[in-house]
Motif scaffolding. Structure first.
Motif: not given
Length: 98
Positions: A66-85
């Motif tokens: 997902l290009k520019n992920l940190n814009e979607y989740i509002k966490i600076n310099n975040c490059k990876i997230i995981a969803l557990k639901n």
């Protein structure tokens, strides 16, 4: 892809505590056999994050860039997230893939 819908569902996931932020935290979750259903990562990732993503793919976990992920989740310099639901993961996956 409907950006507003994606923002809304990601905010719900974050507020509900269904998001793991950062490659190291995701690796620890895998080691402790926690369920991860979807991983979103930025297109500007580093070598160590690539190794984590390869490990996730080997464990049959869906991953999406997902290009520019940190814009979607509002966490600076975040490059990876995981969803557990599972339900939120399926919804977010379908929004991005559309």
């Amino acid at each position: 892809m409907d950006k507003n819908k994606l923002l809304g569902y990601l905010n719900i996931a974050i507020k509900a505590g269904y998001v793991i932020v950062g490659g190291e935290n995701i690796s620890k979750a895998l080691q402790h056999n926690r369920k991860i259903y979807l991983v979103l990562y930025d297109d500007d990732i580093k070598k160590n994050t690539c190794k984590i993503i390869n490990n996730l793919v080997n464990n049959n976990i869906r991953t999406l860039e997902l290009k520019n992920l940190n814009e979607y989740i509002k966490i600076n310099n975040c490059k990876i997230i995981a969803l557990k639901n599972k339900n939120l993961s399926d919804i977010i996956y379908n929004i991005i893939v559309e």
